[in-house]
Enzyme design. Structure first.
Site, PDB file in Angstrom:
ATOM      1  CG  ASN A 270      -6.435  -0.560   0.870  1.00 46.66           C
ATOM      2  OD1 ASN A 270      -5.893  -0.031   0.157  1.00 46.66           O
ATOM      3  ND2 ASN A 270      -5.929  -0.967   2.033  1.00 46.66           N
TER       4      ASN A 270
ATOM      5  CB  CYS B 196      -0.857   0.034   1.237  1.00 45.09           C
ATOM      6  SG  CYS B 196      -2.193  -1.376   0.906  1.00 45.09           S
TER       7      CYS B 196
ATOM      8  CG  HIS C 291      -2.994   3.740   1.669  1.00 47.43           C
ATOM      9  ND1 HIS C 291      -3.441   3.317   0.456  1.00 47.43           N
ATOM     10  CD2 HIS C 291      -3.151   2.893   2.383  1.00 47.43           C
ATOM     11  CE1 HIS C 291      -3.846   2.066   0.649  1.00 47.43           C
ATOM     12  NE2 HIS C 291      -3.638   1.636   1.866  1.00 47.43           N
TER      13      HIS C 291
HETATM   14  O1  UT7 Z   1      -3.718  -0.570   3.349  1.00 52.54           O
HETATM   15  C1  UT7 Z   1      -2.812  -1.473   4.093  1.00 52.54           C
HETATM   16  C2  UT7 Z   1      -3.327  -1.248   5.523  1.00 52.54           C
HETATM   17  N1  UT7 Z   1      -4.456  -1.902   6.059  1.00 52.54           N
HETATM   18  C3  UT7 Z   1      -5.025  -1.157   7.048  1.00 52.54           C
HETATM   19  O2  UT7 Z   1      -4.867  -0.060   7.386  1.00 52.54           O
HETATM   20  C4  UT7 Z   1      -6.256  -2.111   7.588  1.00 52.54           C
HETATM   21  C5  UT7 Z   1      -6.113  -1.694   9.237  1.00 52.54           C
HETATM   22  N2  UT7 Z   1      -7.239  -2.401   9.622  1.00 52.54           N
HETATM   23  C6  UT7 Z   1      -8.450  -2.237   9.693  1.00 52.54           C
HETATM   24  O3  UT7 Z   1      -8.887  -1.043   9.143  1.00 52.54           O
HETATM   25  C7  UT7 Z   1      -9.423  -2.720  10.866  1.00 52.54           C
HETATM   26  O4  UT7 Z   1      -8.910  -3.250  11.817  1.00 52.54           O
HETATM   27  C8  UT7 Z   1     -10.528  -3.553  10.163  1.00 52.54           C
HETATM   28  C9  UT7 Z   1     -11.627  -2.750   9.212  1.00 52.54           C
HETATM   29  C10 UT7 Z   1      -9.823  -4.468   9.108  1.00 52.54           C
HETATM   30  C11 UT7 Z   1     -11.332  -4.265  11.103  1.00 52.54           C
HETATM   31  O5  UT7 Z   1     -11.936  -3.245  12.034  1.00 52.54           O
HETATM   32  P1  UT7 Z   1     -11.630  -3.299  13.598  1.00 52.54           P
HETATM   33  O6  UT7 Z   1     -12.395  -2.386  14.290  1.00 52.54           O
HETATM   34  O7  UT7 Z   1     -10.199  -3.467  13.801  1.00 52.54           O
HETATM   35  O8  UT7 Z   1     -12.402  -4.607  13.812  1.00 52.54           O
HETATM   36  P2  UT7 Z   1     -11.915  -6.220  14.609  1.00 52.54           P
HETATM   37  O9  UT7 Z   1     -10.677  -6.690  13.413  1.00 52.54           O
HETATM   38  O10 UT7 Z   1     -11.678  -5.827  15.879  1.00 52.54           O
HETATM   39  O11 UT7 Z   1     -13.222  -7.047  14.434  1.00 52.54           O
HETATM   40  C12 UT7 Z   1     -14.237  -6.572  15.357  1.00 52.54           C
HETATM   41  C13 UT7 Z   1     -15.082  -7.620  15.129  1.00 52.54           C
HETATM   42  C14 UT7 Z   1     -14.924  -9.358  15.271  1.00 52.54           C
HETATM   43  O12 UT7 Z   1     -15.682  -9.832  16.037  1.00 52.54           O
HETATM   44  P3  UT7 Z   1     -15.394 -10.364  17.583  1.00 52.54           P
HETATM   45  O13 UT7 Z   1     -14.145 -11.026  17.492  1.00 52.54           O
HETATM   46  O14 UT7 Z   1     -15.570  -8.854  18.072  1.00 52.54           O
HETATM   47  O15 UT7 Z   1     -16.733 -11.099  17.653  1.00 52.54           O
HETATM   48  C15 UT7 Z   1     -14.734  -9.638  13.835  1.00 52.54           C
HETATM   49  O16 UT7 Z   1     -14.828 -11.133  13.601  1.00 52.54           O
HETATM   50  O17 UT7 Z   1     -15.829  -7.656  13.866  1.00 52.54           O
HETATM   51  C16 UT7 Z   1     -15.910  -8.991  13.304  1.00 52.54           C
HETATM   52  N3  UT7 Z   1     -15.903  -8.642  11.678  1.00 52.54           N
HETATM   53  C17 UT7 Z   1     -16.835  -8.469  10.976  1.00 52.54           C
HETATM   54  N4  UT7 Z   1     -18.052  -8.440  11.174  1.00 52.54           N
HETATM   55  C18 UT7 Z   1     -18.776  -8.122  10.168  1.00 52.54           C
HETATM   56  C19 UT7 Z   1     -14.324  -8.594  10.949  1.00 52.54           C
HETATM   57  N5  UT7 Z   1     -14.983  -8.469   9.723  1.00 52.54           N
HETATM   58  C20 UT7 Z   1     -16.338  -8.024   9.410  1.00 52.54           C
HETATM   59  C21 UT7 Z   1     -17.009  -8.009   8.633  1.00 52.54           C
HETATM   60  N6  UT7 Z   1     -18.372  -7.715   8.760  1.00 52.54           N
HETATM   61  N7  UT7 Z   1     -16.815  -7.733   7.397  1.00 52.54           N
END
Ligand code: UT7
Length: 324
Positions: free
Chosen positions: A281, A115, A251
């Site tokens: 992204n 990225c 980005h």
């Molecule tokens: O460009 C390269 C760099 N990449 C990034 O910058 C990405 C960085 N990370 C992020 O943007 C975020 O961490 C995400 C958008 C990927 C995830 O957001 P988050 O607020 O960190 O959520 P999380 O991973 O802590 O997940 C929270 C909950 C989980 O469930 P539990 O464990 O709390 O029960 C996940 O299983 O959300 C669940 N979850 C979803 N739910 C519905 C994960 N993906 C999804 C989804 N829909 N698509």
């Protein structure tokens, strides 16, 4: 200080026709429009058609950037394509784009910093132009991440999209501190974090292309600190500040990362160019895509100060400050 500076002469971009909405994704995996919008700001992304490759996207963006600059393809002697999704393992996608443009001189190569690819490619082109070895460069960010996504993994498949953006840079002799051009670039990597965002395949390891894997929360945790560090470096190197920049073009990974970074740096929300809602992204393509949007809708004007930043797999991260 006089010398050679790399001046942005033109910008162009291309998005595949097919739009994939959050609602459609919610029919494939257990997710919802509400979750995706709330956690990422993404509403839709573009997906390349069958038979539409990274080089095809990059070529259209390159042609549009050349038209914007008023240059012919033959004017270009350096092509750098930032991509993690090349058409083939080799030759470089840049070589394909070079041939399609009918360019037979200079050099063309790919650069892989995921990225952060566009910022790394811009810094690399700037360094080459400033040596006097090349005169005009095409810096392209082009990706078809849809090809390396695991469409069953809701934690990643909702985040990425396909697209391309390109910038034409020209080496210009200057003796004016206030002149246009790239003013400073700052690149960083720390491979200790490589297992937090990676592809589980490759020519030398599995002999397969593999799928993207990410510990999203871990990436998120590091993102804002890394981004703001390299921007602080850019401000320290130039004497510019959150107040003196006109546009912050980050980005586009996650709306929350963009907002938190701008807030931490004291950059006013109205100076932030955001396209993550419409593009998702697009990895190395996201910055030139966002720049092109701001250029075409008239926000970005000649003479303005533009701050770019990116962070991604590796980890890699970097910033660039330029006067448009
Ligand atoms: O460009 C390269 C760099 N990449 C990034 O910058 C990405 C960085 N990370 C992020 O943007 C975020 O961490 C995400 C958008 C990927 C995830 O957001 P988050 O607020 O960190 O959520 P999380 O991973 O802590 O997940 C929270 C909950 C989980 O469930 P539990 O464990 O709390 O029960 C996940 O299983 O959300 C669940 N979850 C979803 N739910 C519905 C994960 N993906 C999804 C989804 N829909 N698509």
């Amino acid at each position: 200080m006089s010398g050679i500076r790399s001046v942005a002469r033109g910008i162009g971009s291309y998005l595949p026709e097919r739009v994939l909405t959050n609602a459609e994704l919610a029919q494939r995996v257990e997710t919802s429009d509400e979750w995706i919008v709330q956690r990422t700001g993404i509403r839709q992304r573009h997906i390349a058609a069958e038979g539409e490759f990274t080089s095809h996207l990059g070529l259209i963006a390159a042609r549009r950037a050349l038209a914007d600059a008023g240059f012919a393809a033959a004017d270009i002697d350096l092509i750098i394509v930032a991509t993690s999704t090349p058409d083939q393992t080799f030759p470089a996608t840049a070589a394909t784009i070079q041939a399609e443009l009918g360019i037979t001189r200079g050099a063309a190569f790919d650069l892989q910093a995921v990225c952060s690819g566009f910022v790394f490619a811009l810094a690399t082109a700037d360094a080459h132009l400033r040596t006097g070895a090349f005169e005009r460069a095409l810096v392209i960010g082009a990706e078809t991440f849809s090809r390396i996504l695991d469409w069953e993994d809701r934690g990643t498949c909702v985040l990425f999209g396909d697209g391309a953006g390109a910038m034409v840079l020209e080496a210009v002799q200057h003796d004016d501190a206030k002149g246009a051009g790239v003013l400073t670039t700052h690149l960083r990597s720390d491979g200790r974090h490589r297992a937090k965002l990676y592809v589980d395949g490759g020519p030398s390891s599995t002999g397969t292309v593999g799928h993207l894997r990410m510990e999203g929360r871990e990436v998120f945790k590091h993102a804002v600190g890394m981004i703001t560090d390299v921007i602080t470096d850019a401000f320290a190197a130039t004497g510019e500040s959150a107040e003196s920049i006109d546009w912050f073009v980050p980005h586009q990974a996650n709306r929350r990362i963009i907002d938190a970074s701008a807030q931490k740096l004291g950059i006013a929300p109205e100076k932030v160019v955001t396209t993550v809602d419409l593009h998702g992204n697009t990895s190395a393509a996201s910055i030139p895509l966002a720049l092109d949007v701001a250029w075409r809708d008239g926000r970005l004007q000649r003479g303005q100060m533009v701050l770019l930043e990116a962070m991604g797999g590796g980890f890699t991260w970097g910033s660039a400050l330029l006067r448009w």
